[in-house]
Design a protein around this motif. Sequence first.
Motif, PDB file in Angstrom:
ATOM      1  N   VAL A  97      26.943  15.798  24.228  1.00 14.11           N
ATOM      2  CA  VAL A  97      26.242  14.489  23.654  1.00 14.11           C
ATOM      3  C   VAL A  97      27.226  13.208  23.965  1.00 14.11           C
ATOM      4  O   VAL A  97      28.432  13.391  23.589  1.00 14.11           O
ATOM      5  N   VAL A  98      26.678  11.997  24.200  1.00  8.50           N
ATOM      6  CA  VAL A  98      27.218  10.809  24.624  1.00  8.50           C
ATOM      7  C   VAL A  98      26.741   9.790  23.911  1.00  8.50           C
ATOM      8  O   VAL A  98      25.582   9.467  24.357  1.00  8.50           O
ATOM      9  N   GLY A  99      27.415   9.018  23.104  1.00  5.91           N
ATOM     10  CA  GLY A  99      26.936   7.606  22.722  1.00  5.91           C
ATOM     11  C   GLY A  99      27.310   6.493  23.481  1.00  5.91           C
ATOM     12  O   GLY A  99      28.286   6.311  24.088  1.00  5.91           O
ATOM     13  N   ALA A 100      26.196   5.338  23.402  1.00  7.87           N
ATOM     14  CA  ALA A 100      26.470   4.118  23.955  1.00  7.87           C
ATOM     15  C   ALA A 100      26.163   3.150  22.983  1.00  7.87           C
ATOM     16  O   ALA A 100      24.832   2.745  23.032  1.00  7.87           O
ATOM     17  N   GLU A 141      23.937  17.932  33.727  1.00  4.34           N
ATOM     18  CA  GLU A 141      23.136  16.731  34.052  1.00  4.34           C
ATOM     19  C   GLU A 141      22.481  16.220  32.591  1.00  4.34           C
ATOM     20  O   GLU A 141      22.291  17.133  31.833  1.00  4.34           O
ATOM     21  N   GLN A 142      22.104  15.227  32.808  1.00  4.37           N
ATOM     22  CA  GLN A 142      21.401  14.313  31.966  1.00  4.37           C
ATOM     23  C   GLN A 142      19.880  15.236  31.530  1.00  4.37           C
ATOM     24  O   GLN A 142      19.298  15.317  32.568  1.00  4.37           O
ATOM     25  N   SER A 143      19.753  15.510  30.332  1.00  4.99           N
ATOM     26  CA  SER A 143      18.522  16.247  29.699  1.00  4.99           C
ATOM     27  C   SER A 143      17.433  15.257  28.872  1.00  4.99           C
ATOM     28  O   SER A 143      16.354  15.596  28.688  1.00  4.99           O
ATOM     29  N   ALA A 144      18.307  14.397  28.303  1.00  9.44           N
ATOM     30  CA  ALA A 144      17.580  13.570  27.376  1.00  9.44           C
ATOM     31  C   ALA A 144      18.057  12.034  27.204  1.00  9.44           C
ATOM     32  O   ALA A 144      19.621  12.034  27.288  1.00  9.44           O
ATOM     33  N   HIS A 145      17.362  11.146  27.096  1.00 12.37           N
ATOM     34  CA  HIS A 145      18.059   9.803  26.506  1.00 12.37           C
ATOM     35  C   HIS A 145      17.096   9.365  25.191  1.00 12.37           C
ATOM     36  O   HIS A 145      15.842   9.521  25.170  1.00 12.37           O
ATOM     37  N   LEU A 146      17.939   9.391  24.249  1.00  7.99           N
ATOM     38  CA  LEU A 146      17.237   9.196  22.717  1.00  7.99           C
ATOM     39  C   LEU A 146      17.590   7.744  22.492  1.00  7.99           C
ATOM     40  O   LEU A 146      18.497   7.350  22.378  1.00  7.99           O
ATOM     41  N   ASP A 147      16.348   7.113  22.236  1.00 12.45           N
ATOM     42  CA  ASP A 147      16.266   5.727  21.801  1.00 12.45           C
ATOM     43  C   ASP A 147      16.882   5.610  20.399  1.00 12.45           C
ATOM     44  O   ASP A 147      16.573   6.559  19.532  1.00 12.45           O
ATOM     45  N   ALA A 196      22.086   3.686  22.402  1.00 14.97           N
ATOM     46  CA  ALA A 196      21.475   5.111  22.965  1.00 14.97           C
ATOM     47  C   ALA A 196      22.306   6.029  22.485  1.00 14.97           C
ATOM     48  O   ALA A 196      23.578   5.979  22.673  1.00 14.97           O
ATOM     49  N   VAL A 197      21.684   7.122  23.010  1.00 13.82           N
ATOM     50  CA  VAL A 197      22.394   8.544  22.936  1.00 13.82           C
ATOM     51  C   VAL A 197      21.885   9.452  24.055  1.00 13.82           C
ATOM     52  O   VAL A 197      20.619   9.540  24.274  1.00 13.82           O
ATOM     53  N   TYR A 198      22.897  10.069  24.631  1.00 13.98           N
ATOM     54  CA  TYR A 198      22.482  10.837  25.818  1.00 13.98           C
ATOM     55  C   TYR A 198      22.923  12.346  25.628  1.00 13.98           C
ATOM     56  O   TYR A 198      24.001  12.338  24.964  1.00 13.98           O
TER      57      TYR A 198
END
Length: 432
Positions: free
Chosen positions: A124-127, A149-155, A136-138
């Motif tokens: 998990v990576v935060g921006a 690989e990216q599996s989700a972008h959490l708004d 956002a959180v990825y």
Amino acid sequence: MRKTLKSAAMVVAIGVVAAVAQGLPANGATSCATLAPSDPSPGQRLGYSIAQSSDGEVTVAGSTQRYNGTTYDPSVAYVYVGATGSDLTATETAQLVRTDPVGMSGNDSFGSSVDVSGNGDTIVVGAQNYASGIGAVYVFQRTSSTSWEQSAHLDAPAGASSGQFGTSVAISDDGTRLLAGAPALSTSSQGGTAYYVLENGSWVLKTVVPGGSASALGGQDVEISADGTRAAVGAPQYKTTAGVYSGRVYTYTVTSSGLTPLATITDPSTAASSSTGSSFGFGALSFTADDNGLLIGAPFATAAPGTTGSSLGGIAFYYRYAGGWSRSATFSFPGTTSARLGYAGGISPDGTRIVVGAPYYTGTPGGRAFYSQKTGTAWGALGFVGPTGNNSSARVGISAGFGSNSRFVIGANTQDNPAGIRSGLAYVVDAS
């Protein structure tokens, strides 16, 4: 590798509390290896955040900037995979890159927070500055032994117009429960923490818990236990009735449906003479594997509980749960004003080792990380651990945390790399 030195120690039992101070700094009985980026660039700041899987094999280091020689490109997070046990061999295996078609920029701070599941499969990576501060959180999922690989972008949750969502992230060992902090959530910067559960392959938002008061910055740091049944949320600027921003930590029981308040831990070193308080709960939140131990940092504390004028520049507290939280140890050192001890840190799963960052420590230029080990019921003196020969603003200890009982990681986000000034470095340390 590192040498083992000795220093004067003071371990004082005060009821159930052991006050662990430090005389002359000492090196811990550890070995240390450097994790460097394959593409260092000036101001890259690798190591701003760091996390390690519970077997000590996968390390993730956030890098909040990326310079191409002219402008800053969207940053990446670096993944290092190595052997377990005392072998510190680790190589850069992957760079986590987002797939968002729009919204990314060179200053959205992707990598401002990171965490990894117990087996290293989910990262998990935060921006926190994505979309001008909304955040956002990825989520990245492992697709092979060397790729994610990216599996989700959490708004960000609704109402988080400038909430800095993703300032902190935490994921359970099985990779199915996730916390993400937004300390500037709401117009009064009360802050909040979003809780997600992985259901049928998708992340579902279950609840958002508030920060507690105006300007509390709730969610500045968050933590979830390895088994995903307990959570801690720091609100380091929670304001007391006396007008002091002393901070506090909220703990919760976690289920698949939400968070149930468990107890609130208040700052034991509140000083009415302080205008800003200790920022109790700002960093270093870390559970032991049995969920009953919790490390808490107070990096702006100026005095240990019951004392005045010691100019500690930070404290780390260790709590045990037994029907309610009670402090069992206090870690501090004298004579290092503004060192910010407790800015980051972690406790080992078995609760016998602690690493704490003091990134503004001036006794040795460039910040320091400190380590202590428990023997029986007594904690040893805090000792220097990690790299030496740092540049004056390396910020060693800006991030730190445990993987296994004997392995931990340290970030130094403005440490010089020969190929990139202030590019940052990370370190993996073995204390077996």
